[in-house]
Design a protein around this motif. Structure first.
Motif, PDB file in Angstrom:
ATOM      1  N   LEU A   1       0.835  -1.204   0.000  1.00 12.95           N
ATOM      2  CA  LEU A   1       0.000   0.000   0.000  1.00 12.95           C
ATOM      3  C   LEU A   1       0.867   1.250   0.000  1.00 12.95           C
ATOM      4  O   LEU A   1       0.630   2.186  -0.772  1.00 12.95           O
ATOM      5  CB  LEU A   1      -0.942  -0.006   1.210  1.00 12.95           C
ATOM      6  N   LEU A   2       1.880   1.268   0.848  1.00 14.02           N
ATOM      7  CA  LEU A   2       2.764   2.441   0.926  1.00 14.02           C
ATOM      8  C   LEU A   2       3.545   2.667  -0.364  1.00 14.02           C
ATOM      9  O   LEU A   2       3.878   3.800  -0.690  1.00 14.02           O
ATOM     10  CB  LEU A   2       3.724   2.296   2.105  1.00 14.02           C
TER      11      LEU A   2
ATOM     12  N   LEU B   1       2.249   8.954   1.080  1.00 17.35           N
ATOM     13  CA  LEU B   1       2.052   8.887   2.530  1.00 17.35           C
ATOM     14  C   LEU B   1       1.093   9.978   3.007  1.00 17.35           C
ATOM     15  O   LEU B   1       0.268   9.747   3.886  1.00 17.35           O
ATOM     16  CB  LEU B   1       3.398   9.000   3.256  1.00 17.35           C
ATOM     17  N   GLU B   2       1.190  11.147   2.417  1.00 17.62           N
ATOM     18  CA  GLU B   2       0.291  12.238   2.800  1.00 17.62           C
ATOM     19  C   GLU B   2      -1.166  11.875   2.535  1.00 17.62           C
ATOM     20  O   GLU B   2      -2.043  12.123   3.368  1.00 17.62           O
ATOM     21  CB  GLU B   2       0.653  13.529   2.069  1.00 17.62           C
ATOM     22  N   ASP B   3      -1.447  11.276   1.370  1.00 18.91           N
ATOM     23  CA  ASP B   3      -2.818  10.866   1.072  1.00 18.91           C
ATOM     24  C   ASP B   3      -3.318   9.847   2.094  1.00 18.91           C
ATOM     25  O   ASP B   3      -4.457   9.906   2.543  1.00 18.91           O
ATOM     26  CB  ASP B   3      -2.914  10.266  -0.334  1.00 18.91           C
ATOM     27  N   LEU B   4      -2.451   8.926   2.455  1.00 19.44           N
ATOM     28  CA  LEU B   4      -2.829   7.911   3.431  1.00 19.44           C
ATOM     29  C   LEU B   4      -3.139   8.548   4.792  1.00 19.44           C
ATOM     30  O   LEU B   4      -4.154   8.245   5.417  1.00 19.44           O
ATOM     31  CB  LEU B   4      -1.721   6.871   3.572  1.00 19.44           C
TER      32      LEU B   4
ATOM     33  N   LEU C   1       9.266   7.249   8.477  1.00 16.83           N
ATOM     34  CA  LEU C   1       7.916   7.250   7.908  1.00 16.83           C
ATOM     35  C   LEU C   1       6.886   7.671   8.948  1.00 16.83           C
ATOM     36  O   LEU C   1       5.951   8.406   8.647  1.00 16.83           O
ATOM     37  CB  LEU C   1       7.552   5.867   7.366  1.00 16.83           C
ATOM     38  N   LEU C   2       7.060   7.211  10.165  1.00 20.07           N
ATOM     39  CA  LEU C   2       6.134   7.560  11.238  1.00 20.07           C
ATOM     40  C   LEU C   2       6.153   9.063  11.517  1.00 20.07           C
ATOM     41  O   LEU C   2       5.097   9.681  11.681  1.00 20.07           O
ATOM     42  CB  LEU C   2       6.458   6.770  12.507  1.00 20.07           C
ATOM     43  N   LYS C   3       7.334   9.658  11.529  1.00 20.57           N
ATOM     44  CA  LYS C   3       7.422  11.115  11.743  1.00 20.57           C
ATOM     45  C   LYS C   3       6.664  11.861  10.653  1.00 20.57           C
ATOM     46  O   LYS C   3       5.894  12.787  10.929  1.00 20.57           O
ATOM     47  CB  LYS C   3       8.879  11.567  11.762  1.00 20.57           C
TER      48      LYS C   3
ATOM     49  N   TYR D   1       1.743  14.786   8.593  1.00 14.44           N
ATOM     50  CA  TYR D   1       0.598  14.935   7.683  1.00 14.44           C
ATOM     51  C   TYR D   1      -0.722  14.736   8.411  1.00 14.44           C
ATOM     52  O   TYR D   1      -1.712  15.411   8.111  1.00 14.44           O
ATOM     53  CB  TYR D   1       0.688  13.938   6.524  1.00 14.44           C
ATOM     54  N   LEU D   2      -0.742  13.844   9.351  1.00 14.63           N
ATOM     55  CA  LEU D   2      -1.960  13.559  10.096  1.00 14.63           C
ATOM     56  C   LEU D   2      -2.411  14.775  10.918  1.00 14.63           C
ATOM     57  O   LEU D   2      -3.604  15.009  11.091  1.00 14.63           O
ATOM     58  CB  LEU D   2      -1.705  12.363  11.020  1.00 14.63           C
ATOM     59  N   ASN D   3      -1.466  15.548  11.394  1.00 21.30           N
ATOM     60  CA  ASN D   3      -1.787  16.694  12.239  1.00 21.30           C
ATOM     61  C   ASN D   3      -2.067  17.981  11.470  1.00 21.30           C
ATOM     62  O   ASN D   3      -2.477  18.970  12.068  1.00 21.30           O
ATOM     63  CB  ASN D   3      -0.653  16.935  13.240  1.00 21.30           C
TER      64      ASN D   3
END
Length: 125
Positions: free
Chosen positions: A59-60, A65-68, A91-93, A98-100
């Protein structure tokens, strides 16, 4: 890695199931079509918790990653933590960054559509 995962629990993203229902009801009240699309997308995106590590890697490789991160923005914290636990530190950082970021509902739906399309494609391989 554990400190970064712990930061997921302390951040302002991810919803409890109750908060998610309230948010979806509010969005549906303002725009019923958007609310329905969000609910349909979330029902499918919750399946991301069932992906194996190999499937997550595929998937990645197939999506930004931003879309995810944007697509998962209004999922529950459990879904986010389950996905994020297998990410590398870097990747987590980026994922948390992006999540925030604040996003419009339309951007979340657009990202959810992209991720759902890729997940379905990968399932059918």
């Amino acid at each position: 890695m554990s400190n970064l995962i712990d930061s997921i629990n302390e951040s302002f993203f991810g919803q409890t199931k109750t908060d998610q229902k309230v948010l979806l009801k509010e969005i549906s009240t303002n725009d019923q079509k958007l609310g329905i699309r969000l609910i349909e997308n979330l029902d499918y995106l919750n399946n991301i918790s069932c992906l194996t590590t190999r499937m997550k890697i595929d998937l990645l490789k197939s999506i930004e990653l931003e879309d995810l991160a944007v697509a998962l923005k209004i999922t529950t914290k459990d879904v986010i933590i389950n996905f994020a636990k297998d990410l590398t530190r870097n990747l987590l950082k980026d994922f948390l960054y992006y999540l925030n970021k604040p996003q419009k509902v339309s951007a979340v739906i657009k990202a959810q559509d992209k991720v759902s399309r890729v997940m379905r494609h990968l399932e059918n391989r």
